[in-house]
Design a protein around this motif. Structure first.
Motif, PDB file in Angstrom:
ATOM      1  N   LEU A  50      46.267  57.336  42.768  1.00 19.37           N
ATOM      2  CA  LEU A  50      45.529  58.446  42.157  1.00 19.37           C
ATOM      3  C   LEU A  50      44.154  58.598  42.800  1.00 19.37           C
ATOM      4  O   LEU A  50      43.413  57.630  42.947  1.00 19.37           O
ATOM      5  N   ASN A  51      43.838  59.815  43.201  1.00 18.39           N
ATOM      6  CA  ASN A  51      42.517  60.126  43.767  1.00 18.39           C
ATOM      7  C   ASN A  51      41.617  60.561  42.617  1.00 18.39           C
ATOM      8  O   ASN A  51      41.675  61.704  42.146  1.00 18.39           O
ATOM      9  N   GLU A  52      40.784  59.636  42.144  1.00 20.07           N
ATOM     10  CA  GLU A  52      39.987  59.883  40.940  1.00 20.07           C
ATOM     11  C   GLU A  52      39.070  61.100  41.081  1.00 20.07           C
ATOM     12  O   GLU A  52      38.768  61.782  40.098  1.00 20.07           O
ATOM     13  N   SER A  53      38.626  61.389  42.284  1.00 18.76           N
ATOM     14  CA  SER A  53      37.675  62.490  42.460  1.00 18.76           C
ATOM     15  C   SER A  53      38.302  63.859  42.207  1.00 18.76           C
ATOM     16  O   SER A  53      37.599  64.830  41.932  1.00 18.76           O
ATOM     17  N   ARG A 111      47.595  66.474  38.115  1.00 22.21           N
ATOM     18  CA  ARG A 111      47.594  67.467  37.034  1.00 22.21           C
ATOM     19  C   ARG A 111      47.694  66.777  35.684  1.00 22.21           C
ATOM     20  O   ARG A 111      47.000  67.137  34.737  1.00 22.21           O
ATOM     21  N   LYS A 112      48.558  65.758  35.606  1.00 19.28           N
ATOM     22  CA  LYS A 112      48.708  65.023  34.350  1.00 19.28           C
ATOM     23  C   LYS A 112      47.397  64.376  33.931  1.00 19.28           C
ATOM     24  O   LYS A 112      46.960  64.492  32.783  1.00 19.28           O
ATOM     25  N   ALA A 113      46.744  63.697  34.859  1.00 21.04           N
ATOM     26  CA  ALA A 113      45.487  63.018  34.546  1.00 21.04           C
ATOM     27  C   ALA A 113      44.406  64.014  34.146  1.00 21.04           C
ATOM     28  O   ALA A 113      43.608  63.762  33.239  1.00 21.04           O
ATOM     29  N   ALA A 114      44.385  65.160  34.806  1.00 21.86           N
ATOM     30  CA  ALA A 114      43.380  66.184  34.483  1.00 21.86           C
ATOM     31  C   ALA A 114      43.632  66.786  33.108  1.00 21.86           C
ATOM     32  O   ALA A 114      42.694  67.087  32.364  1.00 21.86           O
TER      33      ALA A 114
END
Length: 357
Positions: A50-53, A111-114
């Motif tokens: 996962l790219n946190e940025s 998308r899920k994390a956002a």
């Protein structure tokens, strides 16, 4: 199954395998896809790290566009017991997924994390839905292949076409207005591609003018006045470039224009952006009169003024912000405009490095 998630779904078949499309409330996303912070080497993962940025950028998009945000479906594999129960229509029914089954995202982890981050800020999102395409899990190798297949053929849209379609970005809207209101630019601007082929019928890209307009505004908010200023500025530029008018009047060919002159090159268009910014900041300047001086500039590729600024020793164009600034310096001096302190320092450095002083 005693304890199961139950989703109304449509069943389909790809490559001989069944899959199911469900509309899932966002409030179920954290239950279906619990966070897993444990580090797993890439060869043992079915997804990239996962790219946190990226997460706050996507989350902000949702929150800033509550009335019209849009997301494509997530793709997920079910590792565990599930059952499709058809209705009277054989491919419409209920998908039951055991609560102890693991559901792995094959596409859409950012998308899920956002979505999770956005829900924390706006609980009204909880009952909105996103489509999920469910597949049967067939092991790590298959999941890794699915991730590859779902992503390897995805093509990022060009900046130009994104700016052509984007109605939220007011700079893009204003740039489209500029192009549409100036016949020459409308005729010779490619609104889809970012890079033009040698034999393209176009001379410019929409993205080149977008970048130039960004330099003109330099952070200013788009208003009716600034939008009109952009149109006025580019109208003045267009009518005072001799070679553009010669092309319009069929006195020169596109091939000759491209090969002999630099005035269709992206760094020149962007250099005009630096020139336009001066007029925007100093409205007391007589823009109409000053830009008449564009007619007297020697735009030939082999003119001494462009060498090592816009043109390399081997004759190829130079790209980058330094080339844009140094090109703008020439245009400004030819128009009798003053250089600012940064431009003066960069100019002196250029002259020293090339032993021109």
């Amino acid at each position: 199954m005693n304890f199961a998630y139950r989703f109304p779904v449509v069943r389909g078949i790809q490559a001989g395998r069944e899959y199911y499309i469900a509309m899932v409330p966002l409030k179920l996303i954290p239950r279906l896809f619990p966070a897993d912070d444990e580090y797993v080497p890439p060869e043992f993962r079915a997804q990239r790290k996962l790219n946190e940025s990226r997460i706050p950028v996507i989350s902000k998009y949702i929150l800033n566009n509550r009335e019209n945000y849009v997301f494509s479906a997530l793709a997920a594999s079910i590792d565990g017991h599930f059952e499709f129960i058809p209705s009277e229509f054989s491919d419409v029914g209920i998908l039951e997924i055991a609560m102890d089954a693991k559901i792995l995202i094959n596409d859409g982890q950012h998308r899920k994390a956002a979505i999770l981050e956005a829900i924390n800020e706006d609980e009204t999102l909880l009952n909105e839905t996103i489509s999920i395409v469910f597949f049967e899990d067939q092991g790590l190798a298959r999941s890794q292949q699915m991730f590859t297949d779902l992503n390897k053929h995805a093509v990022k849209t060009s900046n130009s076409i994104a700016e052509l379609y984007d109605s939220r970005d007011m700079l893009a809207v204003s740039t489209r207005k500029v192009i549409s209101e100036i016949d020459f630019l409308n005729t010779y601007t490619d609104k889809e591609k970012d890079n033009l082929g040698k034999y393209s019928s176009k001379l410019f890209t929409l993205n080149t003018f977008y970048v130039a307009n960004k330099k003109i505004l330099s952070g200013r908010t788009i208003t009716a006045e600034t939008s009109e200023f952009l149109v006025n500025f580019w109208q003045n530029v267009t009518k005072n470039i001799v070679q553009w008018n010669e092309l319009q009047n069929k006195e020169i060919s596109k091939v000759d224009l491209r090969e002999t002159y630099i005035v269709t090159q992206a760094i020149v268009i962007q250099a005009f952006g630096r020139v336009g910014n001066v007029f925007l900041r100093q409205p007391e300047l007589d823009m109409d009169n000053v830009l008449l001086g564009l007619k007297k500039i020697d735009w030939r590729r082999n003119a001494d003024c462009w060498q090592l600024r816009a043109i390399r020793a081997n004759g190829r164009m130079i790209s980058g912000e330094t080339a844009v600034l140094l090109t703008a310096n020439v245009i400004k001096k030819e128009l009798g405009m003053q250089l600012d302190s940064d431009e003066t320092l960069r100019e002196e450095k250029f002259l020293r490095e090339n032993r021109l002083i």
